[in-house]
Design an enzyme around this catalytic site. Structure first.
Site, mmCIF file in Angstrom:
data_model
loop_
_atom_site.group_PDB
_atom_site.id
_atom_site.type_symbol
_atom_site.label_atom_id
_atom_site.label_comp_id
_atom_site.label_asym_id
_atom_site.label_seq_id
_atom_site.Cartn_x
_atom_site.Cartn_y
_atom_site.Cartn_z
ATOM 1 N N CYS A 158 -2.728 -5.909 20.192
ATOM 2 C CA CYS A 158 -1.835 -5.404 20.209
ATOM 3 C C CYS A 158 -1.808 -3.761 19.571
ATOM 4 C CB CYS A 158 -1.493 -6.528 18.858
ATOM 5 S SG CYS A 158 -0.204 -4.713 18.022
ATOM 6 N N HIS A 163 4.006 1.747 2.503
ATOM 7 C CA HIS A 163 5.392 0.967 1.858
ATOM 8 C C HIS A 163 6.019 1.330 0.346
ATOM 9 C CE1 HIS A 163 2.547 -2.379 3.012
ATOM 10 N NE2 HIS A 163 3.064 -2.248 3.993
ATOM 11 N N LYS A 166 -2.556 4.524 11.362
ATOM 12 C CA LYS A 166 -1.915 4.354 10.729
ATOM 13 C C LYS A 166 -2.607 3.594 9.333
ATOM 14 C CE LYS A 166 1.805 1.233 10.338
ATOM 15 N NZ LYS A 166 1.830 -0.593 10.713
ATOM 16 N N HIS A 214 -2.260 -3.257 16.213
ATOM 17 C CA HIS A 214 -3.012 -4.506 14.671
ATOM 18 C C HIS A 214 -4.019 -4.285 15.813
ATOM 19 C CE1 HIS A 214 1.371 -5.324 13.608
ATOM 20 N NE2 HIS A 214 0.470 -5.555 11.825
ATOM 21 N N HIS A 264 0.895 -1.545 0.181
ATOM 22 C CA HIS A 264 -0.169 0.310 -0.177
ATOM 23 C C HIS A 264 0.633 1.368 -0.315
ATOM 24 C CE1 HIS A 264 0.779 0.631 4.503
ATOM 25 N NE2 HIS A 264 0.030 -0.762 4.671
ATOM 26 N N CYS A 307 2.359 -10.927 19.857
ATOM 27 C CA CYS A 307 1.735 -10.164 18.560
ATOM 28 C C CYS A 307 1.951 -11.412 17.220
ATOM 29 C CB CYS A 307 0.976 -8.786 18.420
ATOM 30 S SG CYS A 307 0.361 -8.087 16.952
ATOM 31 N N LYS A 348 -3.267 -2.866 5.672
ATOM 32 C CA LYS A 348 -4.206 -3.306 5.037
ATOM 33 C C LYS A 348 -5.000 -4.273 5.815
ATOM 34 C CE LYS A 348 -4.388 -3.818 0.598
ATOM 35 N NZ LYS A 348 -3.259 -3.931 -0.514
HETATM 36 N N1 MSP Z 1 9.291 -7.035 7.420
HETATM 37 C C1 MSP Z 1 9.412 -6.434 8.820
HETATM 38 C C2 MSP Z 1 11.086 -4.908 8.996
HETATM 39 C C3 MSP Z 1 11.913 -6.041 8.429
HETATM 40 S S1 MSP Z 1 13.286 -4.954 8.043
HETATM 41 C C4 MSP Z 1 14.381 -6.126 8.671
HETATM 42 C C5 MSP Z 1 7.997 -4.934 8.507
HETATM 43 N N2 MSP Z 1 7.607 -5.268 7.368
HETATM 44 S S2 MSP Z 1 5.927 -4.401 6.400
HETATM 45 O O1 MSP Z 1 6.037 -4.277 5.357
HETATM 46 O O2 MSP Z 1 5.149 -4.194 7.930
HETATM 47 O O3 MSP Z 1 6.343 -2.604 6.826
HETATM 48 C C6 MSP Z 1 8.117 -1.931 6.133
HETATM 49 C C7 MSP Z 1 7.718 -0.870 6.567
HETATM 50 O O4 MSP Z 1 6.630 -0.033 5.992
HETATM 51 C C8 MSP Z 1 7.721 -0.059 7.560
HETATM 52 O O5 MSP Z 1 8.900 0.780 7.858
HETATM 53 C C9 MSP Z 1 6.280 0.510 8.480
HETATM 54 O O6 MSP Z 1 7.171 1.654 8.905
HETATM 55 C C10 MSP Z 1 5.899 1.198 6.916
HETATM 56 N N3 MSP Z 1 4.119 1.676 6.906
HETATM 57 C C11 MSP Z 1 4.170 0.315 7.021
HETATM 58 N N4 MSP Z 1 2.717 1.209 7.082
HETATM 59 C C12 MSP Z 1 2.800 2.463 6.701
HETATM 60 C C13 MSP Z 1 2.351 3.577 7.206
HETATM 61 N N5 MSP Z 1 0.742 3.260 7.168
HETATM 62 N N6 MSP Z 1 3.191 4.954 6.681
HETATM 63 C C14 MSP Z 1 4.205 5.091 6.287
HETATM 64 N N7 MSP Z 1 4.565 4.062 6.641
HETATM 65 C C15 MSP Z 1 4.282 2.757 6.877
HETATM 66 O O7 MSP Z 1 8.018 -4.622 8.810
#
Ligand code: MSP
Length: 527
Positions: A156, A25, A309, A159, A22, A131, A312
């Site tokens: 959590c 990311h 935040k 989540h 999304h 979690c 998905k």
């Molecule tokens: N797999 C772990 C990271 C491991 S690094 C050794 C993880 N993955 S994630 O897919 O959940 O998130 C990846 C990144 O996307 C994180 O930096 C997270 O903060 C970012 N984001 C996920 N949702 C977000 C928002 N709504 N806004 C901004 N960034 C966000 O965590």
């Protein structure tokens, strides 16, 4: 061997493959990409790493729920969603690592073995609240009472899903021994964790003391992960495995020369939800292994939808292509980097995106480029005019350009990407104002003012040249189109133009061709 001083190694977190990307990311990716492209134009040898995090219970459960194996599920999601994301938002990464690749798995084992041999890992037992969404044991401060379908349960705080009680005999990393060394390190390196709010939070957290960290799970519970090398009845905790991607991707354990030439990163970009892993656990792991620490870990804010935040799992996720299909990748990159102060949370709204597209891109920068190029074509048959004497107004543009370069570069140095773009926009606005005042269309009506007309349009073209260079890291496509129209023939590729020389005036040679271009940011019909 490349000169390490001029290396810019940046990393993004690696993304869980339980679901499709999304815009949250994509936000992390774009920020890291803009910084890396900027440093490339500073003349540094830049290397951006990104990838996917494919082990752990969360992926296993998602695969099972979709009647798939975790490997097949990950393969399909990487191919159909995560690699295409990089195209959608135009990321220029130098490598992409998947944690299921052999180059990662075998060197995670080497790292574990090294820590075990040094006495930093021992066997113990643990009971706690876990979690699966975070893949993390939770303290009381990280949980809250559930609501709605989860009323009466503990959930959590990130989540909003129930936590699970786990009790196991595991291997532990002696994290507690690193509280003092970490605090000393934060003290001696105030820029290691940034922004300041993130640093304060991390320091306060470590001051309360650290528990040892469970780094394995028994295969009796689930077995989607990397075997513990000295005990194959256990697999490696997914975060311990995932963090190591930053070194396994660049040769740790098997290509010492490559590893030495790239490590350590200048900056690791992460969302604030995963800051503790990167600013506490990760540096402790590196200290234990005797490896140098990254220069900086930067925790950015969240994209919020309805004040929460975006995610998905909460059904608030917006796919990046929903935006790029209409506005294009440049506008996507520009909008998120310009509208949100990097390091703070920001709310996304379609209205705000449309308004900025219209005012800053279509009317501001895009219209400036179209007008100048159209006039050069109309009045000088599409070739760069020869400037005459510079007036104060012309010299002012040169000064504003020089200041935009210096201010933007200083802002990037402190990772204030939003400030860098604002500094560049001072030049966009100044040039638009200059055209209004100079009225080249009026000068064109008077043959006696031809020399003045040439100087005004030359000044505008030079201003556009500076803008193309400064905005290339943010909007590679539009700036390349602009560059090809005004400068490519005599100055070479846009991405090779050094930021430091951008404002050196007079680089466009008289007589070089200026080609017509399509609107850089076409107006979008409102539905
Ligand atoms: N797999 C772990 C990271 C491991 S690094 C050794 C993880 N993955 S994630 O897919 O959940 O998130 C990846 C990144 O996307 C994180 O930096 C997270 O903060 C970012 N984001 C996920 N949702 C977000 C928002 N709504 N806004 C901004 N960034 C966000 O965590």
């Amino acid at each position: 061997m490349p000169n390490k001083k001029n290396r810019f190694y940046a990393t993004t977190p690696i993304f869980y493959v339980n679901d499709a990307p999304h815009i949250g990311h994509a936000y992390t990716e774009v920020a890291a990409d803009v910084l890396t492209r900027w440093h490339h134009q500073r003349g540094e040898e830049s290397f951006l790493l990104t990838g996917t995090d494919e082990h752990g219970e969360k992926i296993l459960r998602t695969a099972a729920a979709n009647n798939s194996t975790p490997q097949a599920w990950a393969d399909q999601l990487v191919k159909s969603a995560w690699l295409p994301l990089l195209e959608t938002i135009n990321i220029n990464n130098q490598d992409f690592i998947r944690t299921t690749e052999p180059r990662h798995e075998r060197n995670v084992q080497k790292f574990l073995q090294a820590l075990y041999d040094k006495g930093f890992i021992y066997q113990g037992s643990y009971e706690g609240n876990y979690c699966v969404g975070c893949e993390e044991y939770k303290t009381d401060a990280d949980v809250m009472p559930g609501e709605g379908e989860y009323a009466g349960q503990v959930v959590c705080a990130i989540h909003s899903k129930p936590i699970e009680k786990l009790s196991e005999t595991n291997y532990f990393f002696k994290l507690s021994e690193f509280a003092k060394p970490l605090l000393d390190y934060y003290e001696a390196h105030p820029n290691f964790v940034q922004p300041e709010s993130a640093r304060n939070e991390v320091v306060a957290f470590v001051r309360r003391g650290l528990d040892d960290l469970s780094i394995s799970r028994s295969k009796e519970k689930f077995d989607w992960g990397i075997d513990i090398p000295w005990d194959d009845s256990h697999i490696t905790y997914v975060w311990f495995d995932a963090l190591l991607n930053y070194i396994t991707a660049i040769g740790y354990g098997e290509d010492e020369a490559k590893f030495k030439s790239i490590w350590p990163p200048k900056v690791q970009i992460v969302g604030k939800d995963i800051l503790r892993f990167h600013a506490v656990i990760w540096p402790a792991m590196l200290m234990a292994a005797g490896l140098e620490l990254p220069k900086q870990v930067f925790g950015h804010g969240w994209l919020l939808v309805g004040g929460e935040k975006m995610s998905k799992s909460k059904l608030t996720g917006i796919a990046p292509s929903q935006i790029t299909d209409t506005f294009g990748s440049d506008a996507f990159r520009f909008y998120f980097m310009r509208a949100i102060a990097f390091g703070q949370d920001g709310s996304f709204s379609w209205e705000d995106l449309s308004a900025r597209y219209e005012s800053d891109l279509a009317n501001g920068f895009g219209n400036l480029a179209s007008r100048v190029i159209a006039m050069v074509n109309r009045y000088f048959e599409g070739s760069v005019p020869k400037h005459g004497h510079y007036t104060d107004a012309d010299k002012k543009i040169q000064q504003v350009a020089a200041k935009a370069v210096a201010d933007a570069d200083a802002a990037i140095e402190k990772l204030a990407i939003h400030e860098a773009i604002a500094a560049i926009w001072v030049l966009v606005d100044e040039l638009n104002g200059y055209i209004t005042v100079q009225e080249p269309w009026a000068l064109a009506k008077d043959e006696a003012k031809r020399d003045r007309l040439a100087t005004v349009l030359y000044t505008c073209l030079e201003g556009l040249r500076v803008l193309a260079i400064l905005l290339a890291p943010v909007m590679p496509k539009a700036t390349n189109a602009l560059w090809n129209a005004i400068a490519e023939i005599n100055l070479g590729e846009l991405e090779d133009q050094p930021i430091s020389k951008a404002a050196v005036w007079g680089q466009l040679s008289h007589g070089a061709a200026v080609r017509e271009i399509e609107a850089l940011f076409p107006r979008i019909e409102q539905e």
